[in-house]
Design a protein around this motif. Structure first.
Motif, PDB file in Angstrom:
ATOM      1  N   SER A   5       9.790  11.595  -1.613  1.00  0.00           N
ATOM      2  CA  SER A   5       9.539  13.007  -1.921  1.00  0.00           C
ATOM      3  C   SER A   5      10.372  13.467  -3.110  1.00  0.00           C
ATOM      4  O   SER A   5       9.859  14.147  -4.018  1.00  0.00           O
ATOM      5  N   GLU A   6      11.657  13.086  -3.128  1.00  0.00           N
ATOM      6  CA  GLU A   6      12.533  13.516  -4.221  1.00  0.00           C
ATOM      7  C   GLU A   6      12.163  12.848  -5.539  1.00  0.00           C
ATOM      8  O   GLU A   6      12.266  13.454  -6.606  1.00  0.00           O
ATOM      9  N   CYS A   7      11.733  11.589  -5.473  1.00  0.00           N
ATOM     10  CA  CYS A   7      11.296  10.920  -6.701  1.00  0.00           C
ATOM     11  C   CYS A   7      10.097  11.643  -7.300  1.00  0.00           C
ATOM     12  O   CYS A   7      10.058  11.927  -8.509  1.00  0.00           O
ATOM     13  N   LEU A   8       9.121  11.941  -6.481  1.00  0.00           N
ATOM     14  CA  LEU A   8       7.925  12.627  -6.971  1.00  0.00           C
ATOM     15  C   LEU A   8       8.280  14.016  -7.497  1.00  0.00           C
ATOM     16  O   LEU A   8       7.755  14.455  -8.528  1.00  0.00           O
ATOM     17  N   ARG A   9       9.178  14.696  -6.796  1.00  0.00           N
ATOM     18  CA  ARG A   9       9.581  16.043  -7.233  1.00  0.00           C
ATOM     19  C   ARG A   9      10.287  16.002  -8.580  1.00  0.00           C
ATOM     20  O   ARG A   9      10.202  16.953  -9.364  1.00  0.00           O
ATOM     21  N   ASN A  10      10.962  14.889  -8.873  1.00  0.00           N
ATOM     22  CA  ASN A  10      11.679  14.747 -10.141  1.00  0.00           C
ATOM     23  C   ASN A  10      10.863  14.021 -11.208  1.00  0.00           C
ATOM     24  O   ASN A  10      11.406  13.578 -12.213  1.00  0.00           O
ATOM     25  N   GLY A  11       9.560  13.898 -10.978  1.00  0.00           N
ATOM     26  CA  GLY A  11       8.674  13.375 -12.019  1.00  0.00           C
ATOM     27  C   GLY A  11       8.499  11.879 -12.045  1.00  0.00           C
ATOM     28  O   GLY A  11       7.892  11.345 -12.986  1.00  0.00           O
ATOM     29  N   VAL A  12       9.001  11.158 -11.042  1.00  0.00           N
ATOM     30  CA  VAL A  12       8.827   9.713 -10.998  1.00  0.00           C
ATOM     31  C   VAL A  12       7.397   9.382 -10.558  1.00  0.00           C
ATOM     32  O   VAL A  12       6.876   9.967  -9.619  1.00  0.00           O
ATOM     33  N   GLU A  13       6.764   8.456 -11.258  1.00  0.00           N
ATOM     34  CA  GLU A  13       5.435   7.992 -10.880  1.00  0.00           C
ATOM     35  C   GLU A  13       5.573   6.771  -9.983  1.00  0.00           C
ATOM     36  O   GLU A  13       6.262   5.815 -10.322  1.00  0.00           O
ATOM     37  N   ILE A  14       4.933   6.800  -8.817  1.00  0.00           N
ATOM     38  CA  ILE A  14       4.961   5.682  -7.882  1.00  0.00           C
ATOM     39  C   ILE A  14       3.556   5.104  -7.781  1.00  0.00           C
ATOM     40  O   ILE A  14       2.625   5.788  -7.351  1.00  0.00           O
TER      41      ILE A  14
ATOM     42  N   THR B  87       0.814  -1.218   0.000  1.00  0.00           N
ATOM     43  CA  THR B  87       0.000   0.000   0.000  1.00  0.00           C
ATOM     44  C   THR B  87       0.844   1.263   0.000  1.00  0.00           C
ATOM     45  O   THR B  87       0.337   2.343  -0.271  1.00  0.00           O
ATOM     46  N   GLU B  88       2.117   1.146   0.317  1.00  0.00           N
ATOM     47  CA  GLU B  88       3.039   2.271   0.265  1.00  0.00           C
ATOM     48  C   GLU B  88       4.449   1.733   0.091  1.00  0.00           C
ATOM     49  O   GLU B  88       4.731   0.577   0.427  1.00  0.00           O
ATOM     50  N   PRO B  89       5.359   2.559  -0.441  1.00  0.00           N
ATOM     51  CA  PRO B  89       6.733   2.093  -0.637  1.00  0.00           C
ATOM     52  C   PRO B  89       7.486   2.022   0.684  1.00  0.00           C
ATOM     53  O   PRO B  89       7.047   2.522   1.716  1.00  0.00           O
ATOM     54  N   PHE B  90       8.639   1.354   0.622  1.00  0.00           N
ATOM     55  CA  PHE B  90       9.588   1.312   1.742  1.00  0.00           C
ATOM     56  C   PHE B  90       9.021   0.578   2.950  1.00  0.00           C
ATOM     57  O   PHE B  90       9.157   1.034   4.090  1.00  0.00           O
ATOM     58  N   LYS B  91       8.387  -0.567   2.722  1.00  0.00           N
ATOM     59  CA  LYS B  91       7.721  -1.249   3.828  1.00  0.00           C
ATOM     60  C   LYS B  91       8.383  -2.561   4.245  1.00  0.00           C
ATOM     61  O   LYS B  91       8.118  -3.048   5.338  1.00  0.00           O
ATOM     62  N   ALA B  92       9.223  -3.166   3.417  1.00  0.00           N
ATOM     63  CA  ALA B  92       9.811  -4.463   3.781  1.00  0.00           C
ATOM     64  C   ALA B  92      11.105  -4.233   4.567  1.00  0.00           C
ATOM     65  O   ALA B  92      11.133  -3.460   5.508  1.00  0.00           O
ATOM     66  N   ALA B  93      12.188  -4.887   4.180  1.00  0.00           N
ATOM     67  CA  ALA B  93      13.439  -4.752   4.931  1.00  0.00           C
ATOM     68  C   ALA B  93      13.969  -3.327   4.907  1.00  0.00           C
ATOM     69  O   ALA B  93      14.732  -2.936   5.783  1.00  0.00           O
ATOM     70  N   SER B  94      13.570  -2.544   3.915  1.00  0.00           N
ATOM     71  CA  SER B  94      14.044  -1.169   3.823  1.00  0.00           C
ATOM     72  C   SER B  94      13.679  -0.350   5.048  1.00  0.00           C
ATOM     73  O   SER B  94      14.356   0.620   5.382  1.00  0.00           O
ATOM     74  N   SER B  95      12.605  -0.717   5.726  1.00  0.00           N
ATOM     75  CA  SER B  95      12.190   0.038   6.907  1.00  0.00           C
ATOM     76  C   SER B  95      12.629  -0.628   8.198  1.00  0.00           C
ATOM     77  O   SER B  95      12.304  -0.147   9.278  1.00  0.00           O
ATOM     78  N   SER B  96      13.365  -1.726   8.092  1.00  0.00           N
ATOM     79  CA  SER B  96      13.752  -2.491   9.292  1.00  0.00           C
ATOM     80  C   SER B  96      15.214  -2.887   9.218  1.00  0.00           C
ATOM     81  O   SER B  96      15.551  -4.054   9.073  1.00  0.00           O
ATOM     82  N   CYS B  97      16.100  -1.906   9.315  1.00  0.00           N
ATOM     83  CA  CYS B  97      17.509  -2.203   9.255  1.00  0.00           C
ATOM     84  C   CYS B  97      18.308  -1.159  10.024  1.00  0.00           C
ATOM     85  O   CYS B  97      17.761  -0.183  10.517  1.00  0.00           O
ATOM     86  N   THR B  98      19.603  -1.390  10.134  1.00  0.00           N
ATOM     87  CA  THR B  98      20.423  -0.621  11.054  1.00  0.00           C
ATOM     88  C   THR B  98      20.551   0.838  10.652  1.00  0.00           C
ATOM     89  O   THR B  98      20.388   1.719  11.472  1.00  0.00           O
ATOM     90  N   GLY B  99      20.917   1.105   9.418  1.00  0.00           N
ATOM     91  CA  GLY B  99      21.062   2.476   8.973  1.00  0.00           C
ATOM     92  C   GLY B  99      22.500   2.924   8.858  1.00  0.00           C
ATOM     93  O   GLY B  99      22.873   3.900   9.490  1.00  0.00           O
ATOM     94  N   CYS B 100      23.294   2.239   8.064  1.00  0.00           N
ATOM     95  CA  CYS B 100      24.716   2.570   7.954  1.00  0.00           C
ATOM     96  C   CYS B 100      25.136   2.788   6.510  1.00  0.00           C
ATOM     97  O   CYS B 100      24.843   1.969   5.657  1.00  0.00           O
TER      98      CYS B 100
END
Length: 371
Positions: A173-182, A46-59
């Motif tokens: 936000s940057e993808c949408l600002r640069n014309g990317v369709e999600i 239902t929205e992007p960035f929901k799998a492992a991308s949202s559940s990791c350390t951040g390095c």
């Protein structure tokens, strides 16, 4: 490699960190062209960035500790430099909590370098601090990745990075600002090829019911651990078979016992103390994320579905947090409840048996093989 044309339409399957980062960099690359290259990101959730991308350390980091990954050093450095360039922007740093030189490893020792640790970690005189555990140049936000994906009739960009919520919101936000369709709630179920086997369109189901066809000149699969399954479904006659393996990690998220400041954002690895993966990462939203040993036997669920973590491991992670984090920090904050668990989960990373990512162009011939 197929050279991008102004009228090309690129479809990226997967709206996680890999898909959105690739879309963002491609959009920036085509921003000076007229008309711009069309880029569409398809996400099954239902929205992007929901799998492992949202559940990791951040390095973000230059170095790789595993010997088999040394060949990735140029790629990791290229990726790091891309993110470091973004970090020159104040808004990027604020949105993601970006903090340079903020990754630390703990070893048995005599108390060397303890002053470098963030306040939320206990300072034990039997520890030494390694500031180069992930290489000489690092940064922390509130996502760590080597991604595996395929670009058909095209090339492919790669990345390593961190802060799931912050980076995800910023990338979207940057993808949408640069014309990317999600486009969300779309499940890719098929692909149509031209007579020369080049991809002409992808076939999707909206909410599992309505068929939608999207024409494209080039196709990128950035589906994380689901990439092999999606590839074989789209191109069942292809002789390519990916040698995949399971790499899951159970995690917890809890309240930071110390006040949130710029110096709070940091990554700390306890792996050398416990003999297996154990890492903590504090984010600029007042939480700490922790992950324990890797799980190579967990069952990968269907896309957009969750897999329950091992309760015993969750309890073990909680005990480590209670023992080794600083619940009596010298601050004005009142610690009414020492340990406030926010959430738990299990994340699956893209992983191959060799440990190396798969980054490849697939020729039209290899999409169907010898029929």
């Amino acid at each position: 490699m197929h050279r991008l044309q102004n009228n090309d339409h690129i479809v990226i399957v997967g709206g996680g960190s890999i898909g959105l980062c690739t879309a963002y960099n491609l959009a920036k690359r085509s921003s000076d062209s007229s008309p711009q290259i069309r880029i569409t990101v398809i996400e099954v959730g239902t929205e992007p960035f929901k799998a492992a991308s949202s559940s990791c350390t951040g390095c973000f980091h230059y170095g790789f500790t595993e010997p088999q990954l040394h060949s990735l050093l140029p790629l990791g450095r290229y990726s790091f430099d891309l993110w470091e360039d973004e970090a020159k922007n104040v808004k990027f740093r604020e949105d993601t909590g970006y903090r340079a030189q903020s990754s630390f490893g703990l070893n048995s020792g005599s108390g060397q370098g303890l002053d470098k640790l963030p306040d939320w970690v206990r300072k034990e005189m039997s520890w030494d601090v390694n500031s180069s555990v992930l290489g000489d140049r690092t940064a922390t936000v509130w996502v760590y990745f080597i991604f595996c994906s395929f670009f058909f009739q095209a090339t492919l960009l790669t990345t390593l990075y961190s802060n799931p919520p912050g980076v995800g919101k910023w990338l979207r936000s940057e993808c949408l600002r640069n014309g990317v369709e999600i486009r969300t709630d779309l499940k890719v179920v098929g692909a149509k090829l031209l007579n020369d086997n080049e991809v002409q369109e992808v076939v999707c189901l909206k909410n599992g019911q309505h068929t939608i066809r999207i024409e494209c000149k080039q196709l990128l699969l950035a589906c994380g651990p689901w990439t092999p399954t999606v590839y074989e479904m789209l191109f069942p006659s292809s002789p390519i078979r990916l040698q995949w393996t399971t790499d899951a990690g159970d995690w917890i998220s809890f309240e930071n016992p110390c006040p949130t400041t710029r110096d709070t954002t940091a990554f700390v690895s306890f792996a050398n103390l416990v003999g297996e993966k154990l890492e903590f990462a504090a984010r600029n939203d007042g939480t700490i994320w922790a992950c324990g040993r890797r799980n190579f036997t967990a069952t990968l669920p269907p896309p957009n579905q969750h897999n329950e973590p091992d309760l015993k491991l969750i309890e073990e992670l909680s005990d480590y947090a209670k023992d080794w984090l600083n619940w009596n920090c010298d601050c004005d904050k009142t610690h009414d409840i020492d340990f406030q668990l926010r959430s738990t989960g299990r994340a699956f990373r893209p992983a191959t048996k060799s440990g190396l990512p798969i980054i490849s162009e697939v020729s039209p011939l290899d999409l169907v093989g010898d029929l």
